[in-house]
Design a protein around this motif. Structure first.
Motif, PDB file in Angstrom:
ATOM      1  N   ALA A  51       0.808  -1.216   0.000  1.00 41.19           N
ATOM      2  CA  ALA A  51       0.000   0.000   0.000  1.00 41.19           C
ATOM      3  C   ALA A  51       0.845   1.273   0.000  1.00 41.19           C
ATOM      4  CB  ALA A  51      -0.944   0.008   1.205  1.00 41.19           C
ATOM      5  N   TYR A  52       2.096   1.181   0.453  1.00 44.01           N
ATOM      6  CA  TYR A  52       2.923   2.385   0.528  1.00 44.01           C
ATOM      7  C   TYR A  52       4.345   2.094   0.061  1.00 44.01           C
ATOM      8  CZ  TYR A  52       4.758   0.273   4.828  1.00 44.01           C
ATOM      9  OH  TYR A  52       5.340  -0.586   5.731  1.00 44.01           O
ATOM     10  N   ARG A  53       5.088   3.166  -0.173  1.00 36.08           N
ATOM     11  CA  ARG A  53       6.495   3.013  -0.538  1.00 36.08           C
ATOM     12  C   ARG A  53       7.284   4.144   0.110  1.00 36.08           C
ATOM     13  NH1 ARG A  53       8.096   6.399  -4.794  1.00 36.08           N
ATOM     14  NH2 ARG A  53       6.399   7.621  -5.716  1.00 36.08           N
ATOM     15  N   PRO A  54       8.549   3.905   0.432  1.00 41.54           N
ATOM     16  CA  PRO A  54       9.374   4.957   1.029  1.00 41.54           C
ATOM     17  C   PRO A  54       9.808   5.972  -0.024  1.00 41.54           C
ATOM     18  CG  PRO A  54      10.658   2.946   0.739  1.00 41.54           C
ATOM     19  CD  PRO A  54       9.245   2.605   0.360  1.00 41.54           C
ATOM     20  N   VAL A  55       9.751   7.246   0.330  1.00 42.45           N
ATOM     21  CA  VAL A  55      10.217   8.325  -0.552  1.00 42.45           C
ATOM     22  C   VAL A  55      11.088   9.267   0.262  1.00 42.45           C
ATOM     23  CG1 VAL A  55       8.249   8.207  -2.125  1.00 42.45           C
ATOM     24  CG2 VAL A  55       8.114   9.660  -0.109  1.00 42.45           C
ATOM     25  N   LYS A  56      12.129   9.773  -0.350  1.00 46.14           N
ATOM     26  CA  LYS A  56      13.023  10.690   0.337  1.00 46.14           C
ATOM     27  C   LYS A  56      12.366  12.062   0.471  1.00 46.14           C
ATOM     28  CE  LYS A  56      17.366   8.461  -0.964  1.00 46.14           C
ATOM     29  NZ  LYS A  56      18.701   8.634  -1.601  1.00 46.14           N
ATOM     30  N   GLN A  76       4.794   6.882   1.501  1.00 47.68           N
ATOM     31  CA  GLN A  76       3.769   7.443   0.628  1.00 47.68           C
ATOM     32  C   GLN A  76       2.772   6.368   0.217  1.00 47.68           C
ATOM     33  OE1 GLN A  76       4.439   8.600  -3.717  1.00 47.68           O
ATOM     34  NE2 GLN A  76       4.460  10.602  -2.722  1.00 47.68           N
ATOM     35  N   PHE A  77       1.503   6.579   0.549  1.00 41.41           N
ATOM     36  CA  PHE A  77       0.448   5.633   0.166  1.00 41.41           C
ATOM     37  C   PHE A  77       0.285   5.669  -1.350  1.00 41.41           C
ATOM     38  CE2 PHE A  77      -3.791   3.662   0.285  1.00 41.41           C
ATOM     39  CZ  PHE A  77      -3.645   2.788   1.354  1.00 41.41           C
ATOM     40  N   THR A  78      -0.121   4.542  -1.930  1.00 42.76           N
ATOM     41  CA  THR A  78      -0.299   4.484  -3.370  1.00 42.76           C
ATOM     42  C   THR A  78      -1.231   5.588  -3.865  1.00 42.76           C
ATOM     43  OG1 THR A  78      -1.073   3.130  -5.231  1.00 42.76           O
ATOM     44  CG2 THR A  78      -2.172   2.778  -3.110  1.00 42.76           C
ATOM     45  N   MET A  79      -0.860   6.220  -4.957  1.00 44.96           N
ATOM     46  CA  MET A  79      -1.675   7.284  -5.531  1.00 44.96           C
ATOM     47  C   MET A  79      -2.654   6.740  -6.561  1.00 44.96           C
ATOM     48  SD  MET A  79       1.295  10.227  -5.885  1.00 44.96           S
ATOM     49  CE  MET A  79       0.117  11.557  -6.191  1.00 44.96           C
ATOM     50  N   ASP A  80      -2.523   5.462  -6.885  1.00 47.89           N
ATOM     51  CA  ASP A  80      -3.418   4.819  -7.838  1.00 47.89           C
ATOM     52  C   ASP A  80      -4.762   4.558  -7.156  1.00 47.89           C
ATOM     53  OD1 ASP A  80      -4.633   2.126  -8.969  1.00 47.89           O
ATOM     54  OD2 ASP A  80      -3.371   2.972 -10.556  1.00 47.89           O
ATOM     55  N   ILE A  81      -5.812   5.156  -7.652  1.00 50.73           N
ATOM     56  CA  ILE A  81      -7.120   5.082  -6.995  1.00 50.73           C
ATOM     57  C   ILE A  81      -7.638   3.648  -6.925  1.00 50.73           C
ATOM     58  CG2 ILE A  81      -9.560   5.724  -7.202  1.00 50.73           C
ATOM     59  CD1 ILE A  81      -8.671   8.454  -8.194  1.00 50.73           C
ATOM     60  N   ARG A  82      -7.497   2.905  -8.010  1.00 51.84           N
ATOM     61  CA  ARG A  82      -7.969   1.517  -8.003  1.00 51.84           C
ATOM     62  C   ARG A  82      -7.231   0.702  -6.949  1.00 51.84           C
ATOM     63  NH1 ARG A  82      -6.145  -3.018  -9.154  1.00 51.84           N
ATOM     64  NH2 ARG A  82      -4.210  -2.113  -9.962  1.00 51.84           N
ATOM     65  N   GLU A  83      -5.911   0.847  -6.923  1.00 54.03           N
ATOM     66  CA  GLU A  83      -5.113   0.092  -5.963  1.00 54.03           C
ATOM     67  C   GLU A  83      -5.397   0.549  -4.537  1.00 54.03           C
ATOM     68  OE1 GLU A  83      -0.698  -1.669  -6.076  1.00 54.03           O
ATOM     69  OE2 GLU A  83      -0.748   0.534  -5.989  1.00 54.03           O
ATOM     70  N   PHE A 134       4.267  -2.194  13.564  1.00 49.13           N
ATOM     71  CA  PHE A 134       4.904  -0.998  13.019  1.00 49.13           C
ATOM     72  C   PHE A 134       4.707  -0.872  11.511  1.00 49.13           C
ATOM     73  CE2 PHE A 134       7.085  -1.783  17.044  1.00 49.13           C
ATOM     74  CZ  PHE A 134       6.852  -0.560  17.655  1.00 49.13           C
ATOM     75  N   THR A 135       4.448  -1.984  10.847  1.00 50.90           N
ATOM     76  CA  THR A 135       4.063  -1.912   9.436  1.00 50.90           C
ATOM     77  C   THR A 135       2.691  -1.271   9.319  1.00 50.90           C
ATOM     78  OG1 THR A 135       5.236  -4.004   9.129  1.00 50.90           O
ATOM     79  CG2 THR A 135       3.924  -3.212   7.286  1.00 50.90           C
ATOM     80  N   GLU A 136       1.791  -1.597  10.243  1.00 51.29           N
ATOM     81  CA  GLU A 136       0.481  -0.951  10.273  1.00 51.29           C
ATOM     82  C   GLU A 136       0.622   0.545  10.516  1.00 51.29           C
ATOM     83  OE1 GLU A 136      -2.326  -4.635  11.938  1.00 51.29           O
ATOM     84  OE2 GLU A 136      -1.454  -3.186  13.347  1.00 51.29           O
ATOM     85  N   LEU A 137       1.556   0.937  11.366  1.00 52.82           N
ATOM     86  CA  LEU A 137       1.772   2.358  11.626  1.00 52.82           C
ATOM     87  C   LEU A 137       2.205   3.073  10.346  1.00 52.82           C
ATOM     88  CD1 LEU A 137       1.945   4.730  13.583  1.00 52.82           C
ATOM     89  CD2 LEU A 137       4.264   4.018  14.147  1.00 52.82           C
ATOM     90  N   ASN A 138       3.122   2.486   9.599  1.00 51.58           N
ATOM     91  CA  ASN A 138       3.526   3.068   8.308  1.00 51.58           C
ATOM     92  C   ASN A 138       2.340   3.172   7.358  1.00 51.58           C
ATOM     93  OD1 ASN A 138       6.230   3.358   9.006  1.00 51.58           O
ATOM     94  ND2 ASN A 138       6.816   1.362   8.179  1.00 51.58           N
ATOM     95  N   TYR A 139       1.535   2.124   7.333  1.00 51.91           N
ATOM     96  CA  TYR A 139       0.339   2.093   6.478  1.00 51.91           C
ATOM     97  C   TYR A 139      -0.569   3.268   6.786  1.00 51.91           C
ATOM     98  CZ  TYR A 139      -4.123   0.106   4.679  1.00 51.91           C
ATOM     99  OH  TYR A 139      -5.320  -0.119   4.031  1.00 51.91           O
ATOM    100  N   PHE A 140      -0.837   3.491   8.065  1.00 57.27           N
ATOM    101  CA  PHE A 140      -1.785   4.537   8.431  1.00 57.27           C
ATOM    102  C   PHE A 140      -1.193   5.941   8.321  1.00 57.27           C
ATOM    103  CE2 PHE A 140      -4.112   1.007  10.440  1.00 57.27           C
ATOM    104  CZ  PHE A 140      -5.343   1.235   9.826  1.00 57.27           C
ATOM    105  N   GLN A 141       0.067   6.095   8.631  1.00 57.07           N
ATOM    106  CA  GLN A 141       0.680   7.412   8.467  1.00 57.07           C
ATOM    107  C   GLN A 141       0.654   7.834   6.999  1.00 57.07           C
ATOM    108  OE1 GLN A 141       4.517   6.754  10.324  1.00 57.07           O
ATOM    109  NE2 GLN A 141       3.868   7.782  12.209  1.00 57.07           N
TER     110      GLN A 141
END
Length: 244
Positions: free
Chosen positions: A49-54, A62-69, A120-127
């Motif tokens: 659902a998310y990926r790390p960005v600098k 950063q949560f996926t920006m793809d609306i379908r996903e 902590f993966t859930e925390l990343n997901y929600f942040q």
């Protein structure tokens, strides 16, 4: 077994029990299949659902920006995938009926469940999700679904007999919702105060633990005290949710 790591295990292990049910000692057995399903869920839903960005602050999620996903990742979120019931029963067994055999059983079985810890993966997901809700300009229905998933998660950990660590993570998620003005921004100062008081409480626990060299049946009172304090935090979280 050193006591501080064991306390952290307890903090991450308890789950909900009915107020009307007397706790019972029930054997806990977690299969390799359940652990594998937990690991697969972590990779295919939470981490997908998310990926790390600098960023200027370091690295953000950063949560996926793809609306379908995004719809798919919200629909598949399931807080029970982290095996909270099994973790809870292990703790319950020790608190109700403690002996050396049960302590050894807890240690061995928690090592198995430790192969998949989603907290902590859930925390990343929600942040990352909260950032997306504020910045992405999603369709209204998707924004409402995202908000619901967040609040359902917070509500889940506001109930029952969860330990303090679970509560504080959920509370920090609620605070980010407030800071982002997705919910009442007036809640932030109150949540911040509770978080500070909880940090002081945890420091007090560390001082108590520094006097003990290892976990024993006689040292479990600190766990009971922590759960009592955690319950008071859960009640405050429920009050916040009523005000949203």
């Amino acid at each position: 077994m050193h006591l501080l790591p064991v306390l952290l295990i307890f903090l991450a292990a308890c789950s909900q029990t009915s107020k009307n049910d007397e706790p019972k000692v029930i054997p806990v057995n977690v299969s390799d299949k359940e652990i594998l399903e937990c690991q697969q869920y972590q990779k295919s839903v939470l981490e997908k659902a998310y990926r790390p960005v600098k960023s200027t602050k370091g690295t953000d999620m950063q949560f996926t920006m793809d609306i379908r996903e995004a719809r798919e990742m919200l629909a598949k979120f399931d807080v029970t995938k982290g095996l909270p019931e099994a973790r809870a029963q292990l703790v319950t067994n020790v608190l109700i009926q403690c002996d050396e055999k049960i302590l050894q059983d807890f240690d061995q079985k928690y090592k198995v469940m430790g192969k998949c810890n989603l907290m902590f993966t859930e925390l990343n997901y929600f942040q990352s999700l909260i950032y997306g809700l504020k910045k992405y300009g999603w369709p209204t229905d998707l924004q409402l679904e995202g908000k619901k998933v967040v609040l359902d998660y917070v509500s889940f950990f506001a109930q029952g007999n969860f330990p303090l660590l679970n509560r504080l993570i959920a509370l920090s998620v609620l605070d980010e919702m407030s800071v982002s003005e997705i919910i009442n921004k007036e809640l932030h100062p109150e949540i911040k105060q509770i978080m500070e008081e909880s940090r002081n409480y945890v420091e007090g626990l560390r001082l108590k633990l520094s006097k003990d060299k290892g976990l024993s049946c006689n040292s479990l009172d600190v766990i009971r005290d922590e759960l009592t304090y955690s319950k008071s935090i859960g009640e405050k979280m429920q009050n916040f949710l009523k005000r949203i």
